[in-house]
Design a protein around this motif. Sequence first.
Motif, PDB file in Angstrom:
ATOM      1  N   MET A   1       0.664  -1.225  -0.015  1.00 37.15           N
ATOM      2  CA  MET A   1       0.068   0.227  -0.056  1.00 37.15           C
ATOM      3  C   MET A   1       1.012   1.246  -0.123  1.00 37.15           C
ATOM      4  SD  MET A   1      -3.488  -0.617   0.716  1.00 37.15           S
ATOM      5  CE  MET A   1      -4.580  -1.381   1.519  1.00 37.15           C
ATOM      6  N   LYS A   2       0.430   2.165  -0.847  1.00 35.53           N
ATOM      7  CA  LYS A   2       1.030   3.382  -0.956  1.00 35.53           C
ATOM      8  C   LYS A   2       0.103   4.613  -0.376  1.00 35.53           C
ATOM      9  CE  LYS A   2       4.800   2.662  -3.982  1.00 35.53           C
ATOM     10  NZ  LYS A   2       5.475   3.019  -5.133  1.00 35.53           N
ATOM     11  N   ASN A   3       0.367   5.500   0.488  1.00 33.70           N
ATOM     12  CA  ASN A   3      -0.172   6.557   0.657  1.00 33.70           C
ATOM     13  C   ASN A   3       0.233   7.831  -0.210  1.00 33.70           C
ATOM     14  OD1 ASN A   3      -1.658   5.234   2.708  1.00 33.70           O
ATOM     15  ND2 ASN A   3      -0.246   5.353   4.130  1.00 33.70           N
ATOM     16  N   TYR A   4      -0.800   8.855  -0.414  1.00 26.99           N
ATOM     17  CA  TYR A   4      -0.574  10.159  -1.326  1.00 26.99           C
ATOM     18  C   TYR A   4      -1.427  11.168  -0.737  1.00 26.99           C
ATOM     19  CZ  TYR A   4       1.585   6.745  -4.753  1.00 26.99           C
ATOM     20  OH  TYR A   4       2.498   6.059  -5.249  1.00 26.99           O
ATOM     21  N   THR A   5      -0.882  12.309  -0.710  1.00 22.67           N
ATOM     22  CA  THR A   5      -1.863  13.467  -0.433  1.00 22.67           C
ATOM     23  C   THR A   5      -2.078  14.091  -1.695  1.00 22.67           C
ATOM     24  OG1 THR A   5      -0.919  13.461   1.725  1.00 22.67           O
ATOM     25  CG2 THR A   5      -2.148  15.615   0.886  1.00 22.67           C
ATOM     26  N   VAL A   6      -3.543  14.140  -2.081  1.00 22.69           N
ATOM     27  CA  VAL A   6      -3.903  14.648  -3.306  1.00 22.69           C
ATOM     28  C   VAL A   6      -4.718  15.997  -3.093  1.00 22.69           C
ATOM     29  CG1 VAL A   6      -4.939  14.554  -5.769  1.00 22.69           C
ATOM     30  CG2 VAL A   6      -3.628  12.367  -4.272  1.00 22.69           C
ATOM     31  N   THR A   7      -4.617  16.978  -3.919  1.00 16.32           N
ATOM     32  CA  THR A   7      -5.246  18.348  -3.665  1.00 16.32           C
ATOM     33  C   THR A   7      -6.256  18.158  -5.004  1.00 16.32           C
ATOM     34  OG1 THR A   7      -3.695  19.405  -2.356  1.00 16.32           O
ATOM     35  CG2 THR A   7      -5.371  20.767  -3.430  1.00 16.32           C
ATOM     36  N   VAL A   8      -7.470  18.493  -4.971  1.00 11.75           N
ATOM     37  CA  VAL A   8      -8.410  18.500  -5.963  1.00 11.75           C
ATOM     38  C   VAL A   8      -9.339  19.677  -5.776  1.00 11.75           C
ATOM     39  CG1 VAL A   8     -10.109  17.393  -7.420  1.00 11.75           C
ATOM     40  CG2 VAL A   8      -8.374  15.821  -6.609  1.00 11.75           C
ATOM     41  N   ASN A   9      -9.210  20.686  -6.646  1.00 14.66           N
ATOM     42  CA  ASN A   9     -10.147  21.755  -6.365  1.00 14.66           C
ATOM     43  C   ASN A   9     -10.078  22.451  -5.128  1.00 14.66           C
ATOM     44  OD1 ASN A   9     -11.244  21.473  -9.098  1.00 14.66           O
ATOM     45  ND2 ASN A   9     -12.912  20.399  -8.574  1.00 14.66           N
ATOM     46  N   GLY A  10      -8.866  22.439  -4.557  1.00 16.67           N
ATOM     47  CA  GLY A  10      -8.628  23.020  -3.189  1.00 16.67           C
ATOM     48  C   GLY A  10      -9.013  22.216  -1.995  1.00 16.67           C
ATOM     49  N   ASN A  11      -9.446  21.014  -2.319  1.00 17.58           N
ATOM     50  CA  ASN A  11      -9.739  20.024  -1.354  1.00 17.58           C
ATOM     51  C   ASN A  11      -8.501  19.139  -1.132  1.00 17.58           C
ATOM     52  OD1 ASN A  11     -12.461  21.043  -0.748  1.00 17.58           O
ATOM     53  ND2 ASN A  11     -13.084  19.980  -2.396  1.00 17.58           N
ATOM     54  N   VAL A  12      -8.325  18.760   0.432  1.00 16.80           N
ATOM     55  CA  VAL A  12      -7.182  17.960   0.354  1.00 16.80           C
ATOM     56  C   VAL A  12      -7.644  16.642   0.622  1.00 16.80           C
ATOM     57  CG1 VAL A  12      -4.838  17.540   1.664  1.00 16.80           C
ATOM     58  CG2 VAL A  12      -5.683  19.892   1.026  1.00 16.80           C
ATOM     59  N   TYR A  13      -7.011  15.581   0.143  1.00 17.65           N
ATOM     60  CA  TYR A  13      -7.480  13.921   0.406  1.00 17.65           C
ATOM     61  C   TYR A  13      -6.170  12.872   0.571  1.00 17.65           C
ATOM     62  CZ  TYR A  13     -11.910  15.595  -2.015  1.00 17.65           C
ATOM     63  OH  TYR A  13     -12.950  16.197  -2.343  1.00 17.65           O
ATOM     64  N   ASP A  14      -6.447  12.356   1.563  1.00 17.88           N
ATOM     65  CA  ASP A  14      -5.472  11.351   1.928  1.00 17.88           C
ATOM     66  C   ASP A  14      -5.815  10.159   1.011  1.00 17.88           C
ATOM     67  OD1 ASP A  14      -4.796  12.333   5.276  1.00 17.88           O
ATOM     68  OD2 ASP A  14      -3.701  12.764   3.445  1.00 17.88           O
ATOM     69  N   VAL A  15      -5.180   9.345  -0.014  1.00 22.14           N
ATOM     70  CA  VAL A  15      -5.365   8.376  -0.710  1.00 22.14           C
ATOM     71  C   VAL A  15      -4.374   7.236  -0.643  1.00 22.14           C
ATOM     72  CG1 VAL A  15      -5.656   7.711  -3.141  1.00 22.14           C
ATOM     73  CG2 VAL A  15      -6.150  10.094  -2.526  1.00 22.14           C
ATOM     74  N   THR A  16      -5.029   5.891  -0.497  1.00 25.00           N
ATOM     75  CA  THR A  16      -4.287   4.846  -0.032  1.00 25.00           C
ATOM     76  C   THR A  16      -4.411   3.966  -1.555  1.00 25.00           C
ATOM     77  OG1 THR A  16      -4.548   4.797   2.232  1.00 25.00           O
ATOM     78  CG2 THR A  16      -3.899   2.875   1.257  1.00 25.00           C
ATOM     79  N   VAL A  17      -3.338   3.594  -1.985  1.00 27.99           N
ATOM     80  CA  VAL A  17      -3.465   2.923  -3.112  1.00 27.99           C
ATOM     81  C   VAL A  17      -2.910   1.579  -3.032  1.00 27.99           C
ATOM     82  CG1 VAL A  17      -2.649   2.613  -5.524  1.00 27.99           C
ATOM     83  CG2 VAL A  17      -3.134   4.633  -4.784  1.00 27.99           C
ATOM     84  N   GLU A  18      -3.628   0.596  -3.526  1.00 28.36           N
ATOM     85  CA  GLU A  18      -3.228  -0.945  -2.946  1.00 28.36           C
ATOM     86  C   GLU A  18      -2.260  -1.385  -4.254  1.00 28.36           C
ATOM     87  OE1 GLU A  18      -5.864  -4.108  -1.496  1.00 28.36           O
ATOM     88  OE2 GLU A  18      -5.312  -5.224  -3.376  1.00 28.36           O
TER      89      GLU A  18
END
Length: 123
Positions: A1-18
Motif C-alpha cells: 500500500m502506498k499513501n498519497y496526499t492529493v489536492t483537487v479543487n482546493g480540497n485535500v485528500y489522503d489516498v491509499t493505493v493498493e
Amino acid sequence: MKNYTVTVNGNVYDVTVEETGSSSGAAAPRRAAAAPAAAPAAAAPAAAPAGAGSVKIEAGAAGKVIKIESKVGDAVKKGDSVLVLEVMKMETPVVAPADGTVASIDVAVGDSVESGALLATLN
C-alpha cells in the motif's frame, strides 16, 4: 500500500493505493480509498455559518453546482451571478436577488441540490 496526499479543487485528500504486485506490464485494476484530510488552517479562510445572512438564495430547480463565482465577503449587486448550476445539461447562473454582501455559501462545487435548496445568503 502506498499513501498519497492529493489536492483537487482546493480540497485535500489522503489516498491509499493498493499495489497488486503484477509486473507483467498489463494494467491491473487498482482499488483506492479516499478520505478527506483536514486542510491546513492557513489554507482555508474561516467559513461563515450556514444560512448566516438575512437574504436567502435558493435553487430554482434541481441541479448540480458547477461553479461558485462569489465568496463570503464579496459585495454583489442585484442580478450579479453568485454561482452556476447545471440544470438539464444547461449552465444556469444563480443571481443575487438584491444588492448586498455574501454572508455564506452553503454548497460546494459538485454538490447536487434539489429545487428550493439553500445555496447562499446575503446581508
